[in-house]
Design a protein around this motif. Structure first.
Motif, PDB file in Angstrom:
ATOM      1  N   ARG A  53       0.834  -1.213   0.000  1.00  0.00           N
ATOM      2  CA  ARG A  53       0.000   0.000   0.000  1.00  0.00           C
ATOM      3  C   ARG A  53       0.863   1.254   0.000  1.00  0.00           C
ATOM      4  O   ARG A  53       0.528   2.249  -0.658  1.00  0.00           O
ATOM      5  N   MET A  54       1.980   1.187   0.714  1.00  0.00           N
ATOM      6  CA  MET A  54       2.858   2.351   0.793  1.00  0.00           C
ATOM      7  C   MET A  54       3.422   2.704  -0.584  1.00  0.00           C
ATOM      8  O   MET A  54       3.617   3.876  -0.908  1.00  0.00           O
ATOM      9  N   PHE A  55       3.686   1.685  -1.411  1.00  0.00           N
ATOM     10  CA  PHE A  55       4.231   1.937  -2.745  1.00  0.00           C
ATOM     11  C   PHE A  55       3.205   2.570  -3.686  1.00  0.00           C
ATOM     12  O   PHE A  55       3.535   2.884  -4.821  1.00  0.00           O
ATOM     13  N   HIS A  56       1.979   2.752  -3.229  1.00  0.00           N
ATOM     14  CA  HIS A  56       0.967   3.439  -4.030  1.00  0.00           C
ATOM     15  C   HIS A  56       0.694   4.858  -3.534  1.00  0.00           C
ATOM     16  O   HIS A  56      -0.168   5.547  -4.086  1.00  0.00           O
ATOM     17  N   GLU A  57       1.417   5.273  -2.505  1.00  0.00           N
ATOM     18  CA  GLU A  57       1.279   6.653  -2.058  1.00  0.00           C
ATOM     19  C   GLU A  57       1.899   7.599  -3.096  1.00  0.00           C
ATOM     20  O   GLU A  57       2.893   7.245  -3.737  1.00  0.00           O
ATOM     21  N   PRO A  58       1.313   8.793  -3.286  1.00  0.00           N
ATOM     22  CA  PRO A  58       1.810   9.715  -4.326  1.00  0.00           C
ATOM     23  C   PRO A  58       3.295  10.050  -4.188  1.00  0.00           C
ATOM     24  O   PRO A  58       3.976  10.254  -5.193  1.00  0.00           O
ATOM     25  N   ASN A  59       3.812  10.073  -2.952  1.00  0.00           N
ATOM     26  CA  ASN A  59       5.216  10.430  -2.768  1.00  0.00           C
ATOM     27  C   ASN A  59       6.151   9.226  -2.815  1.00  0.00           C
ATOM     28  O   ASN A  59       7.356   9.362  -2.595  1.00  0.00           O
ATOM     29  N   PHE A  60       5.600   8.038  -3.106  1.00  0.00           N
ATOM     30  CA  PHE A  60       6.433   6.836  -3.107  1.00  0.00           C
ATOM     31  C   PHE A  60       5.884   5.805  -4.101  1.00  0.00           C
ATOM     32  O   PHE A  60       5.817   4.618  -3.804  1.00  0.00           O
ATOM     33  N   ASN A  61       5.505   6.273  -5.283  1.00  0.00           N
ATOM     34  CA  ASN A  61       4.906   5.417  -6.306  1.00  0.00           C
ATOM     35  C   ASN A  61       6.017   4.807  -7.150  1.00  0.00           C
ATOM     36  O   ASN A  61       6.372   5.311  -8.215  1.00  0.00           O
ATOM     37  N   VAL A  62       6.573   3.694  -6.662  1.00  0.00           N
ATOM     38  CA  VAL A  62       7.802   3.147  -7.233  1.00  0.00           C
ATOM     39  C   VAL A  62       7.496   2.021  -8.235  1.00  0.00           C
ATOM     40  O   VAL A  62       6.667   1.150  -7.972  1.00  0.00           O
ATOM     41  N   HIS A  63       8.200   2.072  -9.370  1.00  0.00           N
ATOM     42  CA  HIS A  63       8.107   1.036 -10.402  1.00  0.00           C
ATOM     43  C   HIS A  63       9.475   0.389 -10.598  1.00  0.00           C
ATOM     44  O   HIS A  63      10.501   1.075 -10.585  1.00  0.00           O
ATOM     45  N   VAL A  64       9.483  -0.923 -10.782  1.00  0.00           N
ATOM     46  CA  VAL A  64      10.709  -1.667 -11.035  1.00  0.00           C
ATOM     47  C   VAL A  64      10.857  -1.874 -12.547  1.00  0.00           C
ATOM     48  O   VAL A  64       9.883  -2.189 -13.242  1.00  0.00           O
ATOM     49  N   LEU A  65      12.070  -1.687 -13.038  1.00  0.00           N
ATOM     50  CA  LEU A  65      12.387  -1.953 -14.443  1.00  0.00           C
ATOM     51  C   LEU A  65      13.427  -3.064 -14.497  1.00  0.00           C
ATOM     52  O   LEU A  65      14.433  -3.011 -13.782  1.00  0.00           O
ATOM     53  N   ALA A  66      13.180  -4.070 -15.310  1.00  0.00           N
ATOM     54  CA  ALA A  66      14.163  -5.131 -15.549  1.00  0.00           C
ATOM     55  C   ALA A  66      14.471  -5.122 -17.042  1.00  0.00           C
ATOM     56  O   ALA A  66      13.637  -5.505 -17.867  1.00  0.00           O
ATOM     57  N   ILE A  67      15.659  -4.649 -17.393  1.00  0.00           N
ATOM     58  CA  ILE A  67      16.061  -4.513 -18.790  1.00  0.00           C
ATOM     59  C   ILE A  67      16.916  -5.720 -19.154  1.00  0.00           C
ATOM     60  O   ILE A  67      17.880  -6.043 -18.468  1.00  0.00           O
TER      61      ILE A  67
END
Length: 515
Positions: free
Chosen positions: A47-61
């Motif tokens: 839930r914390m990763f959906h807060e506006p100040n912590f909306n984090v996405h992982v990239l695997a290239i």
């Protein structure tokens, strides 16, 4: 948007895939919440990763040795990724603000994106870099499961095709997500075999301290140091969450940096060189990675301070541009929930078994020693000393308990604000992930490199190390308002490894040099 000319998105013609519902092992905390076989509550960290100040996405290239065949990838996705509940569930928020995962049918047309690229493009490497940069300007669409893959079929300097997985961090921690992707791969030499990862020798930290102390004459002293280190670390953590800031430097993030797009760059160095240094100095790969990172950061900051001041005092230990006593720390997010291994995740996808999953993290604040050293080996000696000190602490367990307490007492908004403050008061994120020991392929596509990173964090810099066979890829995710020249930092870190390795060989410290 940059580099959009000549691009058209082509989505494969495929019917939606109906996925089967499976039960999932739950923690005691999850059992307290009402859920059905088709619904699961989102974890507190999720839930914390959906807060506006912590909306984090992982990239695997991932770089492929050959052109990527989208149809092959699409045909295999229902047998692998879609077997995992997170990859076939929507994020649903009810009127009370409660989030849950709800199983759904997956339309792969909305998840596999294949841009048609102008074959006469002038710089394929720049195109890929700008394409990923543009991805970081946006988040994932919550009307579908929170993942997608972009297939870029063009020849770059280090691959014939590039696949970019974009996954929301609420689906899992970085190590779990990488393990899941690796569970979809097989060894090139043996297509039936899963990749093997380096095994880490147990150092007896945290849970092993009782055994060690019972066999050691100085066991009581060992315990006292453990508790003292933990007390100091937790005190620093609390101070950082309230007021203690790193020294303001040219690489400090400005306010709201988490909203800025990220420039992702990477550079590959020799993993064998890092192992040579590790063996010669009786260290770990992580010690070497931290050591050459703080060496590279010191050189980079020395140059930036010289440019800022308008004159260059030099680049030696006694004459340089760096201020005295720079406080510069990295945040390490450590998953303390037992994570599923590659074999366990592969069994889940092939045999419909259960696998542990979820975000349950603690914090470690790792100080980096910034200063020029005439002896390159001083950087990694200092790194080993710092890391050994951190290993002799229960910081990650206690900070996880504190974060959970704040969440329960004050709610998700306040807990998110406190986490955001910790990130804003430190300088960057660092991680080092072990990769396969042999060549691997995913859905029949042989991989040349792996480059994981993320965006959405408040820092202006994230440094990732990812090993693969005899290669180590250094990946930087930067706010280019702060880092207009990220490749220079990459080069500084790579050059630091060369200097350390040359010093080891010149002094005859390695078995290779002695032979």
């Amino acid at each position: 948007m940059e580099s959009e000319e000549g691009i058209r998105l082509r989505k494969p013609d495929l019917k939606p895939v109906e996925t089967k519902v499976k039960s999932k092992e739950r923690d005691e905390e999850d059992k307290k919440e009402s859920c059905t076989a088709e619904e699961e509550p989102v974890s507190p960290a999720g839930r914390m990763f959906h807060e506006p100040n912590f909306n984090v996405h992982v990239l695997a290239i991932m770089g492929s040795k050959y052109k990527i065949q989208p149809d092959v990838a699409i045909a295999n996705a229902p047998k692998t990724l879609l077997k995992h509940p997170r990859f076939s569930s929507l994020l649903v928020e009810d009127e009370g603000g409660k989030m849950k995962w709800v199983r759904t049918e997956v339309d792969l047309n909305k998840h596999v994106i294949v841009p048609e690229i102008d074959p006469n493009i002038e710089s394929p490497d720049k195109f890929v870099e700008d394409y990923i940069y543009n991805l970081t300007k946006t988040g994932l669409d919550k009307s579908k499961p929170l993942w997608e893959v972009h297939i870029l079929n063009l020849t770059t300097s280090d691959a014939k095709g590039v696949a970019v997985f974009r996954i929301h961090h609420s689906l899992g921690d970085g190590m779990s997500l990488m393990s899941l992707l690796l569970a979809c791969t097989r060894q090139v030499a043996d297509p039936t075999a899963l990749p093997t990862l380096p095994t880490r020798k147990s150092d007896g930290r945290n849970g092993g301290f009782i055994r060690r102390s019972s066999h050691c004459f100085f066991g009581i002293w060992w315990l006292l140091v453990l508790f003292w280190n933990t007390f100091v670390d937790v005190l620093m953590f609390m101070a950082t969450s309230l007021f203690l800031r790193d020294t303001k430097t040219p690489i400090s993030a400005p306010p709201n940096s988490e909203l800025n797009p990220r420039r992702i760059v990477h550079k590959t160095v020799s993993f064998d060189d890092m192992k040579l240094v590790k063996d010669a100095m009786n260290m770990t790969i992580n010690d070497v990675a931290v050591g050459i990172t703080q060496a590279g950061l010191s050189k980079y900051l020395n140059r930036r301070y010289g440019e800022k001041n308008g004159y260059d005092k030099g680049a030696s230990e006694t004459k340089n541009n760096l201020p005295n006593k720079i406080r510069l720390r990295s945040v390490l997010l450590i998953n303390i929930r037992p994570s599923a291994g590659i074999q366990e995740l592969a069994d889940m996808m092939e045999k419909d078994t259960e696998a542990k999953w979820g975000n349950w993290v603690g914090y470690i604040l790792l100080p980096f020693d910034i200063g020029l050293r005439d002896d390159p080996l001083d950087y990694i000696r200092k790194a080993k000393k710092t890391i050994d000190r951190k290993k002799h602490s229960l910081e990650v367990l206690v900070t996880s308990a504190i974060a959970n307490f704040v969440l329960r007492l004050l709610g998700i908004k306040r807990a998110s604000a406190q986490s955001h403050k910790i990130f804003c008061n430190t300088t960057f994120v660092f991680s080092n992930l072990p990769g396969p020991l042999e060549e691997i392929g995913i859905y029949g596509h042989e991989l040349l490199y792996l480059a994981p990173t993320s965006y959405g964090q408040p820092h202006a810099l994230m440094v990732n190390f990812q090993s693969y066979i005899n290669k180590m890829t250094i990946v930087l995710s930067v706010d280019e308002n702060v880092f207009p020249d990220p490749y220079k930092l990459c080069d500084d870190i790579a050059e630091s490894l060369k200097l350390v390795k040359d010093a080891v060989v010149k002094r005859g410290l390695s078995a290779t040099a002695q032979n």
